[in-house]
Motif scaffolding. Structure first.
Motif, short mmCIF file in Angstrom:
data_model
loop_
_atom_site.label_atom_id
_atom_site.label_comp_id
_atom_site.label_asym_id
_atom_site.label_seq_id
_atom_site.Cartn_x
_atom_site.Cartn_y
_atom_site.Cartn_z
N MET A 144 0.82 -1.18 0.00
CA MET A 144 0.00 0.00 0.00
C MET A 144 0.86 1.25 0.00
N ALA A 145 0.42 2.26 -0.77
CA ALA A 145 1.16 3.52 -0.84
C ALA A 145 0.88 4.35 0.40
N GLN A 146 1.92 4.99 0.88
CA GLN A 146 1.77 5.82 2.07
C GLN A 146 1.31 7.22 1.67
N GLN A 147 0.36 7.77 2.39
CA GLN A 147 -0.16 9.10 2.08
C GLN A 147 0.80 10.16 2.61
N PRO A 148 0.95 11.26 1.86
CA PRO A 148 1.84 12.34 2.33
C PRO A 148 1.26 13.00 3.58
N ALA A 149 2.15 13.48 4.42
CA ALA A 149 1.72 14.15 5.66
C ALA A 149 0.98 15.44 5.33
#
Length: 66
Positions: free
Chosen positions: A1-6
């Motif tokens: 899964m791709a990590q969402q930007p902060a």
């Protein structure tokens, strides 16, 4: 899964220094650069030319037919 930007927090109004608005005495345009703000004249209305270079005239041959 791709990590969402902060998520970034918006700047509060108190952290951004705001200068009072100034307008050209001659044409009424908003002034943005420090020299214009100091003189209260925009670069187009200022009688003193404010260019970043020195003018150098060069000797040239006349155009043929003139």
């Amino acid at each position: 899964m791709a990590q969402q930007p902060a998520q970034q927090e918006p700047l509060s109004d108190s952290s951004v220094p705001r200068l009072p608005r100034r307008w050209c005495r001659k044409c009424g345009a908003a002034l943005r650069d420090p020299v214009s703000r100091q003189r209260l004249l925009g670069p187009e209305c200022d009688p003193e030319r404010r260019t970043g270079h020195v003018r150098r005239d060069v000797e040239q041959e006349p155009l043929p037919g003139l």
